[in-house]
Design an enzyme around this catalytic site. Structure first.
Site, PDB file in Angstrom:
ATOM      1  N   GLY A 201      79.647  -2.762 -64.547  1.00  0.00           N
ATOM      2  CA  GLY A 201      80.902  -2.015 -64.439  1.00  0.00           C
ATOM      3  C   GLY A 201      81.562  -2.264 -63.091  1.00  0.00           C
ATOM      4  O   GLY A 201      81.721  -3.414 -62.676  1.00  0.00           O
TER       5      GLY A 201
ATOM      6  N   ASP B 130      84.035  -7.754 -73.321  1.00  0.00           N
ATOM      7  CA  ASP B 130      84.386  -8.902 -74.180  1.00  0.00           C
ATOM      8  C   ASP B 130      85.149  -9.952 -73.372  1.00  0.00           C
ATOM      9  O   ASP B 130      84.944 -11.160 -73.546  1.00  0.00           O
ATOM     10  CB  ASP B 130      85.235  -8.434 -75.366  1.00  0.00           C
ATOM     11  CG  ASP B 130      84.567  -7.297 -76.126  1.00  0.00           C
ATOM     12  OD1 ASP B 130      83.317  -7.281 -76.177  1.00  0.00           O
ATOM     13  OD2 ASP B 130      85.276  -6.417 -76.641  1.00  0.00           O
TER      14      ASP B 130
HETATM   15  O1  RIB Z   1      84.247  -3.967 -76.949  1.00  0.00           O
HETATM   16  C1  RIB Z   1      85.381  -3.293 -77.396  1.00  0.00           C
HETATM   17  C2  RIB Z   1      85.472  -3.383 -78.894  1.00  0.00           C
HETATM   18  O2  RIB Z   1      84.370  -2.700 -79.453  1.00  0.00           O
HETATM   19  C3  RIB Z   1      86.691  -2.731 -79.488  1.00  0.00           C
HETATM   20  O3  RIB Z   1      87.787  -3.603 -79.599  1.00  0.00           O
HETATM   21  C4  RIB Z   1      86.192  -2.198 -80.819  1.00  0.00           C
HETATM   22  O4  RIB Z   1      86.767  -2.796 -81.921  1.00  0.00           O
HETATM   23  C5  RIB Z   1      84.673  -2.398 -80.786  1.00  0.00           C
HETATM   24  O5  RIB Z   1      84.293  -3.471 -81.530  1.00  0.00           O
END
Ligand code: RIB
Length: 299
Positions: free
Chosen positions: A217, A248
């Site tokens: 984080g 992501d």
């Molecule tokens: O990591 C964030 C994602 O986790 C979101 O976009 C949601 O769809 C879940 O998959």
């Protein structure tokens, strides 16, 4: 020069996001301050993050035959993600995530829908795509045997396989052995490997049987190399608006810059993730390559 080719195996969700001054207690009704619908899903998010940074990205996934499914596909195409390997599943709803953003953090409940119709056969049908990739990556919002099928093909063609073990679950040894780089946060690492959550990040890393890039984080990232030596990458200071999708973005960037070496890739992944939290929505803040460069130049 040919673009870096990345194959993402993963989920595609519609994110239904409520903003609230704080998280509700169990049984409590709160008045929220806003509602938005954003494109999401950990797989789609990784794919968009990597594509914005200049990679040639294919996504292997599934959507339902509903309005959300079409909107999610349209968005991926607009973001220059190749969707030839995204199946449309009849009579299944698209994946959906119910997200509450409050107190600078988020709570997420995912209803998998079509994402759980992605099978190992779907992966085997895309063997050539994986054979042609530079990096293969996955998360855990699709069935585990599907992820393992992707990891096996990555291994068969000696491609780095990056696994973001989220949502957290205990990983089978087989998948750990097939993974080149595991990218959990501290909680996910403990669950993935069956370690105590009370261990320090450094101790967890020391006990990990594989190479790990742990996201911390606002504290950046901690990672080890093949020899087990540990390194830390501090985070970049920004004012967060919405942290959804930061992990992501980190993973997408890590895959894009892996060819520059792990230290450089982790630094750029931390920077991309920092930029991503300054705008709302999982994909809203993901930087283009030139934005990332400008951000790093200013540090
Ligand atoms: O990591 C964030 C994602 O986790 C979101 O976009 C949601 O769809 C879940 O998959």
């Amino acid at each position: 020069m040919n673009a870096h080719k990345i194959v993402v195996i993963g989920s595609i969700n519609m994110d239904l996001v409520t903003s609230s001054p704080r998280f509700p207690k169990p049984g409590e009704t709160l008045l929220g301050t806003g509602f938005h619908q954003y494109m999401g899903g950990k797989g789609a998010n990784q794919a968009v993050a990597a594509a914005r940074l200049g990679a040639e990205v294919s996504l292997i996934g599934a959507v339902g035959s509903d309005h959300f499914g079409q909107a999610l596909l349209d968005n991926l195409r607009k973001e220059h993600v190749n969707t030839d390997a995204v199946r449309i599943i009849q009579d299944r709803p698209s994946g959906m995530a119910n997200i509450t953003v409050a107190e600078g953090d988020n709570h997420i409940i995912v209803v998998s829908g079509a994402n759980f119709s992605l099978t190992p056969t779907d992966i085997h049908n895309e063997e050539q795509r994986i054979a042609n990739a530079d990096v293969v990556m996955a998360q855990l919002e699709t069935p585990l045997d599907t992820v393992i099928a992707g990891a096996e093909l990555a291994k068969k063609y000696s491609k780095p396989f990056i696994l973001n073990p989220a949502p957290a679950q205990k990983l089978p040894q087989e998948l750990i052995n097939l993974t080149s780089i595991l990218t959990p946060n501290a909680y996910e690492l403990a669950i993935s490997l069956g370690l105590s959550e009370n261990l320090s990040p450094e101790e967890m890393l020391r006990q990990s049987p594989c190479q790990v890039v742990m996201t911390l984080g606002s504290k950046g990232a901690l990672f080890n190399d093949e020899t087990g030596a540990q390194y830390s990458q501090p985070s970049f200071t920004v004012t967060p608006v919405d942290t959804t999708g930061a992990g992501d973005t980190f993973n997408g960037a890590l895959a894009v810059f892996l060819k520059q070496g792990l230290h450089e890739a982790v630094k750029k992944a931390c920077a991309a993730a920092a930029i991503s939290v300054t705008r709302p929505g999982a994909q809203g803040g993901m930087p283009l390559y030139k934005e990332l460069e400008a951000f790093l130049t200013k540090q």
